[in-house]
Write a protein that holds these residues in place. Structure first.
Motif, PDB file in Angstrom:
ATOM      1  N   MET A  20      -2.715  -1.710   0.460  1.00 24.90           N
ATOM      2  CA  MET A  20      -2.369  -0.779  -0.616  1.00 24.90           C
ATOM      3  C   MET A  20      -1.700   0.429   0.027  1.00 24.90           C
ATOM      4  O   MET A  20      -2.377   1.304   0.562  1.00 24.90           O
ATOM      5  CB  MET A  20      -3.644  -0.330  -1.337  1.00 24.90           C
ATOM      6  N   ASP A  21      -0.379   0.477  -0.021  1.00 28.24           N
ATOM      7  CA  ASP A  21       0.324   1.527   0.722  1.00 28.24           C
ATOM      8  C   ASP A  21       1.279   2.308  -0.172  1.00 28.24           C
ATOM      9  O   ASP A  21       1.793   1.774  -1.148  1.00 28.24           O
ATOM     10  CB  ASP A  21       1.083   0.869   1.893  1.00 28.24           C
ATOM     11  N   GLY A  22       1.499   3.562   0.190  1.00 32.98           N
ATOM     12  CA  GLY A  22       2.517   4.372  -0.484  1.00 32.98           C
ATOM     13  C   GLY A  22       1.984   5.495  -1.362  1.00 32.98           C
ATOM     14  O   GLY A  22       2.771   6.137  -2.066  1.00 32.98           O
ATOM     15  N   GLY A  24       0.901   8.463  -0.476  1.00 32.80           N
ATOM     16  CA  GLY A  24       1.409   9.759  -0.016  1.00 32.80           C
ATOM     17  C   GLY A  24       2.851   9.969  -0.444  1.00 32.80           C
ATOM     18  O   GLY A  24       3.204  11.029  -0.995  1.00 32.80           O
ATOM     19  N   ARG A  25       3.682   8.941  -0.226  1.00 40.16           N
ATOM     20  CA  ARG A  25       5.096   9.070  -0.592  1.00 40.16           C
ATOM     21  C   ARG A  25       5.282   9.178  -2.101  1.00 40.16           C
ATOM     22  O   ARG A  25       6.146   9.890  -2.598  1.00 40.16           O
ATOM     23  CB  ARG A  25       5.891   7.877  -0.030  1.00 40.16           C
ATOM     24  N   HIS A  38      -3.499   9.626  -3.755  1.00 40.83           N
ATOM     25  CA  HIS A  38      -4.730   8.842  -3.548  1.00 40.83           C
ATOM     26  C   HIS A  38      -5.530   8.741  -4.850  1.00 40.83           C
ATOM     27  O   HIS A  38      -6.084   7.694  -5.174  1.00 40.83           O
ATOM     28  CB  HIS A  38      -5.589   9.482  -2.448  1.00 40.83           C
ATOM     29  N   THR A  64      -8.542  -0.568   2.553  1.00 41.58           N
ATOM     30  CA  THR A  64      -8.867   0.716   1.950  1.00 41.58           C
ATOM     31  C   THR A  64      -8.790   1.865   2.951  1.00 41.58           C
ATOM     32  O   THR A  64      -8.353   2.968   2.627  1.00 41.58           O
ATOM     33  CB  THR A  64     -10.284   0.633   1.330  1.00 41.58           C
ATOM     34  N   ASN A  69      -6.642   5.181  10.451  1.00 41.36           N
ATOM     35  CA  ASN A  69      -6.593   6.254   9.454  1.00 41.36           C
ATOM     36  C   ASN A  69      -7.526   7.430   9.795  1.00 41.36           C
ATOM     37  O   ASN A  69      -7.370   8.525   9.264  1.00 41.36           O
ATOM     38  CB  ASN A  69      -6.912   5.730   8.046  1.00 41.36           C
ATOM     39  N   ARG A  72      -5.864  10.749  10.711  1.00 43.32           N
ATOM     40  CA  ARG A  72      -5.187  11.607   9.730  1.00 43.32           C
ATOM     41  C   ARG A  72      -5.837  12.995   9.694  1.00 43.32           C
ATOM     42  O   ARG A  72      -6.957  13.173  10.171  1.00 43.32           O
ATOM     43  CB  ARG A  72      -5.247  10.956   8.346  1.00 43.32           C
ATOM     44  N   GLU A  76      -7.604  15.233   4.627  1.00 44.56           N
ATOM     45  CA  GLU A  76      -7.215  13.995   3.933  1.00 44.56           C
ATOM     46  C   GLU A  76      -8.313  12.934   4.093  1.00 44.56           C
ATOM     47  O   GLU A  76      -8.649  12.237   3.130  1.00 44.56           O
ATOM     48  CB  GLU A  76      -5.872  13.465   4.458  1.00 44.56           C
ATOM     49  N   LEU A  80     -10.417  11.166   1.075  1.00 47.78           N
ATOM     50  CA  LEU A  80     -10.501   9.714   0.894  1.00 47.78           C
ATOM     51  C   LEU A  80     -11.960   9.259   0.817  1.00 47.78           C
ATOM     52  O   LEU A  80     -12.312   8.403   0.004  1.00 47.78           O
ATOM     53  CB  LEU A  80      -9.755   9.001   2.026  1.00 47.78           C
TER      54      LEU A  80
HETATM   55  C1  IPE Z   1      -2.184   4.186   1.430  1.00 46.75           C
HETATM   56  O1  IPE Z   1      -1.237   5.178   1.183  1.00 46.75           O
HETATM   57  C2  IPE Z   1      -3.600   4.720   1.434  1.00 46.75           C
HETATM   58  C3  IPE Z   1      -4.235   4.748   2.756  1.00 46.75           C
HETATM   59  C4  IPE Z   1      -3.682   4.326   3.870  1.00 46.75           C
HETATM   60  C5  IPE Z   1      -5.569   5.284   2.819  1.00 46.75           C
HETATM   61  P1  IPE Z   1      -0.744   6.155   2.316  1.00 46.75           P
HETATM   62  O2  IPE Z   1      -1.654   7.331   2.354  1.00 46.75           O
HETATM   63  O3  IPE Z   1      -0.569   5.449   3.602  1.00 46.75           O
HETATM   64  O4  IPE Z   1       0.670   6.599   1.745  1.00 46.75           O
HETATM   65  P2  IPE Z   1       2.033   6.724   2.542  1.00 46.75           P
HETATM   66  O5  IPE Z   1       2.236   5.437   3.269  1.00 46.75           O
HETATM   67  O6  IPE Z   1       1.880   7.883   3.463  1.00 46.75           O
HETATM   68  O7  IPE Z   1       3.067   6.960   1.491  1.00 46.75           O
END
Ligand code: IPE
Ligand code: IPE
Ligand code: MG
Length: 246
Positions: A20-22, A24-25, A38, A64, A69, A72, A76, A80
């Motif tokens: 499950m990605d993306g 943040g963008r 998130h 998840t 991660n 980070r 953040e 999460l």
């Molecule tokens: C996925 O979205 C969620 C996790 C990895 C916890 P991201 O947080 O990686 O979002 P992008 O890839 O930076 O857009």
């Protein structure tokens, strides 16, 4: 738009895994903070989980939180973990309603105490459910998983419980976090990234891969149906020729 009716019941992937990605963008695109992404990602999780249960997928595994991660920004990571706890509390109802059993893979003892406790509780409370097994990969890294399997097997060899010449795929499988799960049939990754990011390296050996540019918060039921339909139109040969399959 793909609808539920488009799916053939006989040729379903037994085990679907999703990176499950993306988040943040997705948030950044709208000038919002990553956390906003998130929060919306959690809503997608609920939709996709319910849709998979409805389609009769037996195993759904969601990436998840990875071992990487943890690197980070602290805030953040905290967010999460907070979202994990609140979602687990909130979704217990959803799990029961859909007869879903919750499972976890990864180094879950590394989670904050609150998250660890909530996770254990929900797994315990849903352990009698007999429908879909929903596995959350939390503090999960495939290399860490393989490394701990090797350590466990080596220890058994040293103690004469296993003979080196008897180590086979089944023994390796039985020492992975995924020991109770079948191999992945369909792996989906959202957000346009075409990589595995340390997810289920052993278990996806023969998985069908499906990549979509859609960011996770925008991933809807029909996208899942599209991925499953796409899977159903593929020929899985497992090394054989087409002719051998018929
Ligand atoms: C996925 O979205 C969620 C996790 C990895 C916890 P991201 O947080 O990686 O979002 P992008 O890839 O930076 O857009
Ligand atoms: C993979 O996404 C981990 C999860 C979806 C939980 P990342 O966003 O962390 O992956 P990379 O670092 O971009 O490969
Ligand atoms: Mg990402």
């Amino acid at each position: 738009m793909e609808t539920l009716e488009d799916i053939v019941a006989q040729n379903l992937p037994k085990h679907v895994a999703i990176i499950m990605d993306g988040n943040g963008r997705w948030a950044k695109q709208q000038g919002k903070r990553r956390v906003f992404g998130h929060e919306h990602g959690v809503k997608t999780v609920r939709r996709v989980v319910e849709q998979c249960a409805k389609i009769n997928i037996e195993y759904l595994t969601l990436y998840t939180f990875s071992t990487e991660n943890w690197k980070r920004p602290k805030l953040e990571v905290q967010t999460l973990m907070r979202l994990l706890v609140s979602s687990l509390k909130k979704e217990l109802k959803t799990f029961h309603k859909n007869n879903i059993k919750l499972n976890a893979i990864g180094n879950i003892s590394a989670l904050p105490a609150k998250a660890y406790k909530e996770l254990q509780e929900v797994m315990e409370k849903t352990s009698g459910n007999t429908g879909m097994t929903l596995t959350l990969a939390l503090s999960y890294g495939s290399r860490e998983e393989l490394q701990s399997a090797v350590t466990a097997i080596a220890t058994k060899v040293k103690n004469n419980i296993i003979l080196p010449e008897n180590i086979d795929e089944t023994i390796i499988n039985n020492h992975l976090y995924t020991r109770n799960l079948p191999d992945v049939d369909l792996l989906i990754r959202t957000s346009g990234e075409h990589r595995i990011s340390n997810f289920l390296l052993w278990q996806i050996a023969y998985a069908e891969l499906f990549f979509t540019d859609v960011f996770w918060p925008d991933f809807k039921e029909h996208h899942l149906v599209e991925a499953v339909k796409n899977y159903q139109n593929r020929e899985r040969r497992f090394g054989k020729t087409s002719e051998q399959l018929t």
